[in-house]
Motif scaffolding. Structure first.
Motif, PDB file in Angstrom:
ATOM      1  N   ASN A 157      40.718  84.892  20.892  1.00 36.35           N
ATOM      2  CA  ASN A 157      41.322  84.101  19.821  1.00 36.35           C
ATOM      3  C   ASN A 157      41.444  84.912  18.534  1.00 36.35           C
ATOM      4  O   ASN A 157      42.430  84.797  17.799  1.00 36.35           O
ATOM      5  CB  ASN A 157      40.498  82.838  19.562  1.00 36.35           C
TER       6      ASN A 157
ATOM      7  N   PRO B 213      45.767  73.527  14.910  1.00 36.30           N
ATOM      8  CA  PRO B 213      44.913  74.062  13.847  1.00 36.30           C
ATOM      9  C   PRO B 213      44.725  73.079  12.697  1.00 36.30           C
ATOM     10  O   PRO B 213      45.452  72.088  12.569  1.00 36.30           O
ATOM     11  CB  PRO B 213      45.685  75.305  13.390  1.00 36.30           C
TER      12      PRO B 213
ATOM     13  N   GLU C 261      39.226  81.413   6.965  1.00 35.63           N
ATOM     14  CA  GLU C 261      38.614  80.835   8.169  1.00 35.63           C
ATOM     15  C   GLU C 261      37.125  81.146   8.226  1.00 35.63           C
ATOM     16  O   GLU C 261      36.311  80.279   8.587  1.00 35.63           O
ATOM     17  CB  GLU C 261      39.316  81.372   9.417  1.00 35.63           C
TER      18      GLU C 261
ATOM     19  N   ASP D 100      47.857  82.417  23.315  1.00 39.49           N
ATOM     20  CA  ASP D 100      46.551  82.281  23.972  1.00 39.49           C
ATOM     21  C   ASP D 100      46.733  81.529  25.286  1.00 39.49           C
ATOM     22  O   ASP D 100      46.450  80.338  25.392  1.00 39.49           O
ATOM     23  CB  ASP D 100      45.594  81.537  23.039  1.00 39.49           C
TER      24      ASP D 100
ATOM     25  N   ASN E 136      49.010  87.736  15.129  1.00 41.84           N
ATOM     26  CA  ASN E 136      50.033  86.789  14.680  1.00 41.84           C
ATOM     27  C   ASN E 136      50.150  86.733  13.157  1.00 41.84           C
ATOM     28  O   ASN E 136      51.243  86.515  12.621  1.00 41.84           O
ATOM     29  CB  ASN E 136      49.729  85.397  15.232  1.00 41.84           C
ATOM     30  N   HIS E 137      49.034  86.921  12.461  1.00 37.35           N
ATOM     31  CA  HIS E 137      49.043  86.847  11.002  1.00 37.35           C
ATOM     32  C   HIS E 137      49.026  88.227  10.356  1.00 37.35           C
ATOM     33  O   HIS E 137      48.887  88.331   9.136  1.00 37.35           O
ATOM     34  CB  HIS E 137      47.846  86.035  10.513  1.00 37.35           C
TER      35      HIS E 137
ATOM     36  N   SER F  84      45.027  85.650  16.837  1.00 40.00           N
ATOM     37  CA  SER F  84      45.297  85.183  15.474  1.00 40.00           C
ATOM     38  C   SER F  84      45.592  86.337  14.532  1.00 40.00           C
ATOM     39  O   SER F  84      46.505  86.256  13.699  1.00 40.00           O
ATOM     40  CB  SER F  84      44.098  84.375  14.953  1.00 40.00           C
ATOM     41  N   CYS F  85      44.820  87.421  14.652  1.00 42.33           N
ATOM     42  CA  CYS F  85      45.005  88.530  13.721  1.00 42.33           C
ATOM     43  C   CYS F  85      46.331  89.252  13.960  1.00 42.33           C
ATOM     44  O   CYS F  85      46.991  89.676  13.003  1.00 42.33           O
ATOM     45  CB  CYS F  85      43.821  89.499  13.821  1.00 42.33           C
TER      46      CYS F  85
ATOM     47  N   SER G   9      42.580  79.926  18.029  1.00 45.34           N
ATOM     48  CA  SER G   9      43.717  80.852  18.000  1.00 45.34           C
ATOM     49  C   SER G   9      44.820  80.151  17.221  1.00 45.34           C
ATOM     50  O   SER G   9      45.100  78.973  17.441  1.00 45.34           O
ATOM     51  CB  SER G   9      44.199  81.196  19.416  1.00 45.34           C
ATOM     52  N   THR G  10      45.439  80.864  16.263  1.00 44.71           N
ATOM     53  CA  THR G  10      46.411  80.215  15.384  1.00 44.71           C
ATOM     54  C   THR G  10      47.712  81.004  15.334  1.00 44.71           C
ATOM     55  O   THR G  10      47.750  82.210  15.580  1.00 44.71           O
ATOM     56  CB  THR G  10      45.854  80.059  13.957  1.00 44.71           C
ATOM     57  N   TYR G  11      48.763  80.289  14.978  1.00 46.59           N
ATOM     58  CA  TYR G  11      50.107  80.859  14.945  1.00 46.59           C
ATOM     59  C   TYR G  11      50.777  80.664  13.591  1.00 46.59           C
ATOM     60  O   TYR G  11      51.769  81.327  13.288  1.00 46.59           O
ATOM     61  CB  TYR G  11      50.951  80.219  16.054  1.00 46.59           C
TER      62      TYR G  11
END
Length: 296
Positions: free
Chosen positions: A187, A122, A166, A233, A194-195, A191-192, A154-156
């Motif tokens: 994704n 990311p 974003e 992901d 995870n956050h 992401s949602c 997709s983020t962690y």
């Protein structure tokens, strides 16, 4: 149109608003033998950067029958350094050779100096990164000679240095470069979760007027060190029911769009992947019929 071995493909490069699937070498024989009713096939550009061989022969055969979408995974748009000119030249050559209906890349970085990473990493959402990403996208679109789509990641983890969301970051990229967006619904869900954010809120605010393609895929459930849900992901299983529901919500805003089923690891037999694409087409048709009823 692309010419291969003296023959013209049967179909135009344009991709209809139907579901497609990622093209895997082990599926090509079944695809050519059965001619499935599928919208398109998507390929990772990096798998076809050699001059010839079996991958190109297979892709040429499929391209004669179906439109394709070209999806890059290694250009490193978000890298803190110049783009690889040789890699970019090969992307241009692939676009000219196969004339894909869609061409896309990731909002991520995967290189540092001469080191290449296997992951799509990311970027922080701040002004210096925005300027660098936009400069890179301008270069890609100029060299390749066409508009590209940029995929949401997709983020962690989140960066403390980020100064915008974003969605704000993506809107600024589109405004400055004129590129389009590839909305990966899985994704968003990953992401949602995870956050600990709302995927529906994110999607309801997404600038869908710039979306040219949708992605769906499978994710692997896990948990973080604090025992909270963590999604990976993984692209190694069927699309999750939560993602199907989000997908239908998106289509109700966008209308039918080309939709890719991604399944890159633990790849199943072709009928299983085709069934996922057919499930997406059922939702596309349901939403289209609903629109027709409302319009009538």
């Amino acid at each position: 149109m692309m010419r291969s071995q003296g023959s013209n493909p049967r179909v135009a490069a344009d991709i209809s608003s139907k579901a497609g699937a990622g093209l895997k070498g082990e599926h090509v024989a079944d695809i050519l033998a059965t001619s499935p009713d599928i919208g398109f096939f998507e390929v990772h550009a990096e798998n076809y950067m050699g001059a010839g061989g079996v991958p190109h022969r297979q892709l040429e055969a499929v391209r004669r029958e179906y439109p394709i979408s070209l999806h890059g995974v290694g250009l490193s748009i978000g890298a803190d350094g110049p783009l690889d000119k040789e890699h970019l030249a090969r992307l241009k050559e692939l676009n000219q050779r196969y004339e894909p209906g869609l061409f896309s890349e990731h909002l991520a970085w995967s290189t540092h100096d001469t080191t290449y990473f296997n992951d799509l990493l990311p970027v922080p959402y701040d002004e210096p990164t925005l300027a660098r990403v936009c400069e890179h996208i301008d270069e890609v679109q100029t060299v390749v000679g066409r508009r590209m789509l940029l995929e949401n990641p997709s983020t962690y983890v989140a960066f403390e240095q980020s100064t915008m969301t974003e969605l704000e970051f993506l809107r600024q990229i589109v405004a400055r470069t004129g590129c389009g967006l590839l909305l990966d619904v899985n994704n968003v869900h990953v992401s949602c979760v995870n956050h600990q954010n709302s995927a529906t809120d994110y999607l309801d605010a997404f600038p869908i007027e710039h979306v040219g393609e949708l992605h769906l895929g499978g994710h692997a459930p896990d948990e973080d060190d604090a025992g909270r849900p963590l999604l990976i992901d993984a692209h190694d299983r069927a699309v999750d029911e939560a993602v199907w529901q989000l997908y239908e919500r998106v289509l109700e805003r966008t209308g039918p769009l080309p939709t890719l089923i991604e399944w890159d690891n633990d790849v199943p037999a072709w009928p299983v992947l085709l069934q996922e694409a057919e499930a997406a087409n059922e939702i596309i048709n349901r939403v289209a019929q609903k629109e027709e009823r409302l319009a009538g």
